[in-house]
Design a protein around this motif. Structure first.
Motif, PDB file in Angstrom:
ATOM      1  N   THR A 153       0.860  -1.433   0.131  1.00 45.59           N
ATOM      2  CA  THR A 153      -0.049  -0.052   0.053  1.00 45.59           C
ATOM      3  C   THR A 153       0.707   1.171   0.107  1.00 45.59           C
ATOM      4  O   THR A 153       1.896   1.251   0.858  1.00 45.59           O
ATOM      5  CB  THR A 153      -0.807   0.179   1.328  1.00 45.59           C
ATOM      6  OG1 THR A 153      -1.619  -1.198   1.285  1.00 45.59           O
ATOM      7  CG2 THR A 153      -1.782   1.187   1.194  1.00 45.59           C
ATOM      8  N   SER A 154       0.478   2.346  -0.828  1.00 47.03           N
ATOM      9  CA  SER A 154       1.303   3.477  -0.781  1.00 47.03           C
ATOM     10  C   SER A 154       1.237   4.182   0.303  1.00 47.03           C
ATOM     11  O   SER A 154       0.245   4.062   1.092  1.00 47.03           O
ATOM     12  CB  SER A 154       0.596   4.588  -2.165  1.00 47.03           C
ATOM     13  OG  SER A 154       1.141   5.765  -1.676  1.00 47.03           O
ATOM     14  N   LEU A 155       2.533   4.811   0.731  1.00 50.54           N
ATOM     15  CA  LEU A 155       2.421   5.650   2.005  1.00 50.54           C
ATOM     16  C   LEU A 155       1.627   6.630   2.205  1.00 50.54           C
ATOM     17  O   LEU A 155       1.275   7.184   3.339  1.00 50.54           O
ATOM     18  CB  LEU A 155       4.018   5.989   2.083  1.00 50.54           C
ATOM     19  CG  LEU A 155       4.962   4.752   2.460  1.00 50.54           C
ATOM     20  CD1 LEU A 155       6.332   5.192   2.606  1.00 50.54           C
ATOM     21  CD2 LEU A 155       4.623   4.056   3.741  1.00 50.54           C
ATOM     22  N   LYS A 156       0.974   6.964   1.251  1.00 43.93           N
ATOM     23  CA  LYS A 156      -0.022   7.906   1.139  1.00 43.93           C
ATOM     24  C   LYS A 156      -1.215   7.635   2.081  1.00 43.93           C
ATOM     25  O   LYS A 156      -2.203   8.495   2.628  1.00 43.93           O
ATOM     26  CB  LYS A 156      -0.724   8.383  -0.288  1.00 43.93           C
ATOM     27  CG  LYS A 156       0.439   8.975  -1.111  1.00 43.93           C
ATOM     28  CD  LYS A 156      -0.225   9.474  -2.504  1.00 43.93           C
ATOM     29  CE  LYS A 156      -0.807   8.289  -3.137  1.00 43.93           C
ATOM     30  NZ  LYS A 156      -1.375   8.800  -4.613  1.00 43.93           N
ATOM     31  N   PHE A 157      -1.270   6.222   2.301  1.00 42.88           N
ATOM     32  CA  PHE A 157      -2.649   5.686   2.793  1.00 42.88           C
ATOM     33  C   PHE A 157      -2.241   5.027   4.201  1.00 42.88           C
ATOM     34  O   PHE A 157      -1.190   4.277   4.027  1.00 42.88           O
ATOM     35  CB  PHE A 157      -3.386   4.767   2.045  1.00 42.88           C
ATOM     36  CG  PHE A 157      -3.766   5.490   0.823  1.00 42.88           C
ATOM     37  CD1 PHE A 157      -4.899   6.392   0.673  1.00 42.88           C
ATOM     38  CD2 PHE A 157      -3.269   5.174  -0.627  1.00 42.88           C
ATOM     39  CE1 PHE A 157      -5.126   6.970  -0.723  1.00 42.88           C
ATOM     40  CE2 PHE A 157      -3.553   5.688  -1.758  1.00 42.88           C
ATOM     41  CZ  PHE A 157      -4.614   6.669  -1.778  1.00 42.88           C
ATOM     42  N   PRO A 158      -2.881   5.201   5.078  1.00 43.41           N
ATOM     43  CA  PRO A 158      -4.085   5.892   5.401  1.00 43.41           C
ATOM     44  C   PRO A 158      -4.159   7.366   5.619  1.00 43.41           C
ATOM     45  O   PRO A 158      -2.849   7.648   6.177  1.00 43.41           O
ATOM     46  CB  PRO A 158      -4.801   5.173   6.507  1.00 43.41           C
ATOM     47  CG  PRO A 158      -3.595   4.710   7.576  1.00 43.41           C
ATOM     48  CD  PRO A 158      -2.503   4.434   6.480  1.00 43.41           C
ATOM     49  N   ARG A 159      -4.936   8.048   5.091  1.00 41.17           N
ATOM     50  CA  ARG A 159      -4.775   9.501   5.208  1.00 41.17           C
ATOM     51  C   ARG A 159      -4.913  10.097   6.578  1.00 41.17           C
ATOM     52  O   ARG A 159      -5.358   9.168   7.354  1.00 41.17           O
ATOM     53  CB  ARG A 159      -5.683  10.219   4.206  1.00 41.17           C
ATOM     54  CG  ARG A 159      -5.129   9.897   2.586  1.00 41.17           C
ATOM     55  CD  ARG A 159      -6.276  10.508   1.735  1.00 41.17           C
ATOM     56  NE  ARG A 159      -7.487   9.392   1.927  1.00 41.17           N
ATOM     57  CZ  ARG A 159      -8.656   9.625   1.285  1.00 41.17           C
ATOM     58  NH1 ARG A 159      -8.977  10.795   0.551  1.00 41.17           N
ATOM     59  NH2 ARG A 159      -9.719   8.888   1.529  1.00 41.17           N
TER      60      ARG A 159
END
Length: 243
Positions: A227-233
């Motif tokens: 999972t992209s480090l953008k998530f979780p917001r």
């Protein structure tokens, strides 16, 4: 005064889930029920307190989501129950599968303190609690991508639930979304969110509850990539602006 006892319903367990609890497990659940009823007089842990309702909506429902044809539960070790509330579905799952280490996550301090008291009193040694938000721990190294199985019930929309769950899952791990309502448009929005989070739907199971004949849906999601480090917001954003 103690509450009425929980029903046993071994035949229903066999007919619906093809399994039945042992005498020891039934005794654990009875103690759990009585303790929750006592605590519930001081703090509102759950509105589901009548014996048959508790059996169906907490015990049966919790275990109906653990489908051995979809989840290789024997190979799982670390489980997290996001938004556990009064300890469901995490505590029944921990009762049936003592090899699991189950983390009960909730942001409400009073509820977790009550659960800690109950777990300690009843010697639930394979459960631990965590007071936090999933948006926070999803960005922490000690929790991110460390769980084999994520359980999430009655927390938010499907896409919000997956944004909470997927960052915590190992690649190859499975998230189970416990749902009441489930529509075709839910599947479309969920698929769109999963493309961003690194997961895919592997099964959708709907089942009729044995006492009230209402429909329960279980959505099984496998994590297939990091999972992209953008998530979780940040806290609040997933619910305000779902993927």
């Amino acid at each position: 005064m103690p509450s009425d006892s929980l029903p046993i319903f071994n035949q229903i367990w066999r007919e619906t889930l093809h399994w039945e609890p042992t005498k020891s497990q039934l005794e654990q659940w009875e103690k759990l029920y009585q303790e929750i009823i006592l605590v519930n007089r001081k703090i509102n842990l759950t509105r589901i307190t009548k014996p048959k309702d508790f059996w169906e909506k907490h015990l049966w429902d919790s275990l109906a989501g653990i489908d051995a044809k979809i989840i290789d539960i024997k190979s799982c070790s670390k489980v997290i129950d996001i938004g556990t509330g009064a300890g469901f579905p995490g505590i029944p799952v921990a009762t049936i599968y003592p090899h699991l280490q189950v983390t009960l996550l909730d942001s409400k301090i009073k509820k977790i303190k009550c659960i800690d008291f109950i777990l300690d009193k009843l010697k639930f040694n394979n459960c631990q609690t965590l007071i936090a938000r999933s948006e926070t721990i999803g960005q922490m190294k000690e929790y991110r991508e460390t769980y084999d199985l994520v359980l999430i019930r009655a927390v938010g929309t499907p896409s919000v639930c997956t944004e909470y769950a997927l960052p915590l899952l190992k690649i190859g791990g499975i998230a189970v979304l416990y749902r009441g309502y489930w529509h075709d448009e839910d599947k479309l929005t969920l698929k769109s969110a999963l493309e961003k989070l690194g997961g895919k739907i592997i099964s959708i199971k709907n089942i009729e509850t044995p006492l009230t004949q209402s429909i329960r849906n279980f959505i099984y999601i496998k994590k297939i990539s990091t999972t992209s480090l953008k998530f979780p917001r940040q806290i609040g954003i997933p619910t305000q602006n779902p993927l």
